[in-house]
Structures are given as structure tokens and as C-alpha cells.
Scaffold this active site. Structure first.
Site, mmCIF file in Angstrom:
data_model
loop_
_atom_site.group_PDB
_atom_site.id
_atom_site.type_symbol
_atom_site.label_atom_id
_atom_site.label_comp_id
_atom_site.label_asym_id
_atom_site.label_seq_id
_atom_site.Cartn_x
_atom_site.Cartn_y
_atom_site.Cartn_z
ATOM 1 N N THR A 1 0.812 -1.215 0.000
ATOM 2 C CA THR A 1 0.000 0.000 0.000
ATOM 3 C C THR A 1 0.845 1.265 0.000
ATOM 4 O O THR A 1 0.456 2.281 -0.568
ATOM 5 C CB THR A 1 -0.955 -0.015 1.219
ATOM 6 O OG1 THR A 1 -1.870 -1.096 1.032
ATOM 7 C CG2 THR A 1 -1.753 1.261 1.357
ATOM 8 N N THR B 1 1.748 -4.286 4.305
ATOM 9 C CA THR B 1 1.636 -4.591 5.741
ATOM 10 C C THR B 1 1.048 -5.980 6.023
ATOM 11 O O THR B 1 1.177 -6.480 7.141
ATOM 12 C CB THR B 1 0.771 -3.531 6.457
ATOM 13 O OG1 THR B 1 -0.534 -3.550 5.891
ATOM 14 C CG2 THR B 1 1.379 -2.149 6.346
ATOM 15 N N ASP B 2 0.396 -6.580 5.005
ATOM 16 C CA ASP B 2 -0.289 -7.848 5.281
ATOM 17 C C ASP B 2 0.667 -8.947 5.755
ATOM 18 O O ASP B 2 0.311 -9.747 6.624
ATOM 19 C CB ASP B 2 -1.051 -8.331 4.037
ATOM 20 C CG ASP B 2 -2.257 -7.449 3.751
ATOM 21 O OD1 ASP B 2 -2.662 -6.684 4.646
ATOM 22 O OD2 ASP B 2 -2.788 -7.521 2.625
HETATM 23 N N1 ASP Z 1 -2.403 -4.873 0.294
HETATM 24 C C1 ASP Z 1 -1.397 -4.346 1.064
HETATM 25 C C2 ASP Z 1 -0.225 -5.297 1.142
HETATM 26 O O1 ASP Z 1 0.499 -5.367 0.185
HETATM 27 C C3 ASP Z 1 -1.844 -3.900 2.401
HETATM 28 C C4 ASP Z 1 -0.877 -2.932 2.935
HETATM 29 O O2 ASP Z 1 0.227 -2.753 2.468
HETATM 30 O O3 ASP Z 1 -1.249 -2.266 3.940
HETATM 31 O O4 ASP Z 1 -0.002 -5.963 2.136
#
Ligand code: ASP
Length: 342
Positions: free
Chosen positions: A36, A108-109
Site C-alpha cells: 500500500t 503490511t499484510d
Molecule cells: N495490500 C497491502 C499489502 O500489500 C496492504 C498494505 O500494504 O497495507 O499488504
């Protein structure tokens, strides 16, 4: 010569601060992977150089180099990415004595998983700081730019070397071992139920208050430089009324190790207990974790099979530790020793 004369003139005129004139900024490499922090709503992910150029404030702190490692959401990260990233970081540090720190931008995932893998496989005391964001770059109050600047500030902090792999998110500094994503949406998502943050990134400086005591980086025994691919470790979750036939069916899948996510204290459904006995007979190491985030598994039940207990680490990180443990041994007692140590 000409530059020296110009500099002396500027210093005499008070136009250049003497300290700035002689001190060059520390060098930081930003490795971008996607997530993200590199996203705009309804548009493709931003490429590494563009992501960094969009945050000119970074240059107030460091000389920045950028390397694009991947352009993916972190739900698409695989153990192969972990291996390549660890090797790349080890290569970069081995060949560049002047680099103060490495910052990795990441979704973050699965950020906590990449961070934990690197915590156990990077062979340097120099800082490796992971950072992401919860809001896309075109959302109101996007958190990416501030998080990225703070990650660079952590990477150049005098107190960061030797702290293991770190996360810098939402002005908190955390140890890769001890935090996970706790909120689907809010910016203060990385926390831990058992151990707090290591420090804070404040406007006037970076402050560390704690240190992670479990072995990491240069004190870790894991060396992935010659590992072509990581052992296959699957995760199986318990639930009330689970049928042993489901577990036996699952146990037929090819695997080198199994992590079981079960109830508080390591207690299991009757179906899980019966099903695991047949998986264990095949010599597959089984690691038991609790689905309850707080506290440790202190006195696990007597299982009717050989089990390794992950007392404090949840399933996703226990899986990483089992993968790495299996690169060194397949003896359950030795694997238990690794789980007790790390
Ligand atoms: N979809 C994202 C990721 O690549 C979520 C994030 O980065 O917060 O994990």
C-alpha cells in the site's frame, strides 16, 4: 581547489554552516517491494524510484539510493522472496562498508513475516528497517511519506545497530520478532500482546527504550546463503468439532513440517489429537501454537504423538522458525531447543 576557495568564501560570509560543509550525510539504501505504501487507489503500484522521489524530505537526513526488489502486494510474497531478499541484503552489506542502513518498503499484510525471516537470516549488525503504510498515497492523510522518513531516521540512528530487524510504523519502533498486524484498517496496526515497542520516532530524535534479547542477525545460527528452497511447512487450524478424517486427509499433502494452530494452552479437539497421531507416524515434525495472542503455552497437555511446542510465537512466525530449523536438523528435541531459544 576552486571548490575549496568557494567554500572558504561561503564560510566567511556565514552562508554555509561549517558542520554541514565537512559532514556528508549517511548513506541509506531503500529496497522497494510494493504494498500500500506504493499504491494509489485504482492505479498500478508506484515503481521504486518514483516512490522515493515523491518524498523529498528524505534528503534532509540521508543520501538515498533506491533499488526496486519487486512490485507486488505483500499477500503475493513467497518464501522464495524471503530467501532472495535475505541474500541480497547480505550481499549489499558485505560489499558496501559505507552504507549506514537499509530500509525496505513492504505491504503490511505479511510485513511481520518478511521482517521475522530477515531477523533470523541477515548476517549484519547494521540496521534493516521495514516500513509500510495503511493508507494509499492519494488518500487523505496518507501515512506512507512520514513512515518512510521515520524509517530512514531509524536506519541512521546511532542506537539502531545491533537491535535486529526493525519495523518503523506510526512513530513506533518495534522488533520484528514481537509484533504483528493487529488492525485491518487503522494506522496504529503493528503491536504485540506480550511485548511492547522498542522505541519511538519523535520530532526531536529517535529514542530506543528496550532491546530484544532473543538471538537475531549475527547471533542467529541460520545461514541461507546455500539454501536453494525452504522446507515446505503447512499450517492447520483447529476448530470445535473438527473431524479426525479432515486432519488425516490434510496429512496426505506433501510437507516437511506442520504447524498446528489450536486452543489456549495448546489444548486440542479430539479430532485434531487423533488425526495428528497418524501424521506424526510419518516422521513429520509437528509444532503446536495457540490461537490466543496473549501469554505463553506453559504446561501443554500430554499429546499422544511427538510434539514441539511454540510457547509464545503464533502460527505464522512459528512456521518461519520451523522452516529455518529444518535447514539444520529434523530431530524434534533439537527443534524444541530452537523454539525455546528464539
Ligand atoms: N495490500 C497491502 C499489502 O500489500 C496492504 C498494505 O500494504 O497495507 O499488504
Amino acid at each position: 581547489m576552486k571548490t575549496a576557495i568557494v567554500l572558504v568564501l561561503l564560510l566567511c560570509a556565514g552562508l554555509v554552516n561549517a558542520k554541514d560543509a565537512v559532514e556528508s550525510k549517511p548513506q541509506v539504501l531503500i529496497l522497494t517491494t510494493g504494498g500500500t505504501i506504493a499504491s494509489r487507489t485504482d492505479a498500478p503500484l508506484i515503481r521504486g524510484p518514483e516512490l522515493v522521489q515523491a518524498v523529498p524530505g528524505l534528503l534532509d537526513y540521508a543520501e538515498i539510493q533506491v533499488e526496486e526488489f519487486s512490485v507486488i502486494g505483500s499477500s503475493k510474497v513467497t518464501p522464495d522472496h524471503w530467501l532472495r531478499l535475505a541474500r541480497r541484503i547480505n550481499e549489499i552489506y558485505a560489499s558496501n562498508d559505507h552504507l549506514a542502513g537499509i530500509v525496505i518498503t513492504h505491504g503490511t499484510d505479511t510485513l511481520e513475516e518478511t521482517a521475522y525471516f530477515l531477523n533470523l537470516t541477515v548476517q549484519s549488525n547494521r540496521p534493516v528497517v521495514l516500513v509500510g503504510s495503511m493508507r494509499s498515497s492519494n488518500e487523505v492523510s496518507a501515512d506512507g511519506p512520514a513512515n518512510l522518513i521515520n524509517a530512514v531516521r531509524v536506519a541512521i540512528s546511532d542506537e539502531a545497530p545491533g537491535q535486529g530487524v526493525l519495523l518503523a510504523m506510526n512513530e513506533d519502533i518495534s522488533a520484528a520478532r514481537d509484533v504483528w498486524k493487529t488492525d485491518n484498517r487503522r494506522v496504529h496496526t503493528f503491536g504485540g500482546a506480550n511485548v511492547g515497542h522498542l522505541g519511538a520516532v519523535d520530532p526531536d530524535g529517535v529514542r530506543f527504550y528496550h532491546r530484544s534479547l532473543q538471538p537475531h542477525t549475527t547471533a542467529s545460527e541460520f545461514d541461507v546463503s546455500a539454501v536453494a528452497s525452504l522446507p515446505t511447512v503447512l499450517v492447520l487450524s483447529d476448530f470445535t468439532g473438527l473431524d479426525a478424517a479432515v486432519v488425516r486427509h490434510f496429512g496426505e499433502l506433501p510437507m516437511d513440517g506442520l504447524v498446528v494452530r489450536t486452543f489456549a494452552g495448546g489444548r486440542m479437539s479430539a479430532g485434531m489429537l487423533a488425526g495428528l497421531a497418524s501424521i506424526s507416524e510419518r516422521g513429520i515434525p509437528i509444532v503446536v501454537t495457540s490461537r490466543v495472542p496473549k501469554g505463553r503455552i506453559v504446561s501443554p497437555p500430554d499429546y499422544p504423538f511427538s510434539a514441539i511446542v511454540s510457547r509464545g510465537q503464533q502460527d505464522n512466525k512459528a512456521r518461519i522458525l520451523l522452516m529455518l530449523a529444518l535447514t539444520r536438523t529434523s530431530e524434534p528435541q533439537k527443534i524444541q531447543g530452537i523454539f525455546d531459544l528464539y
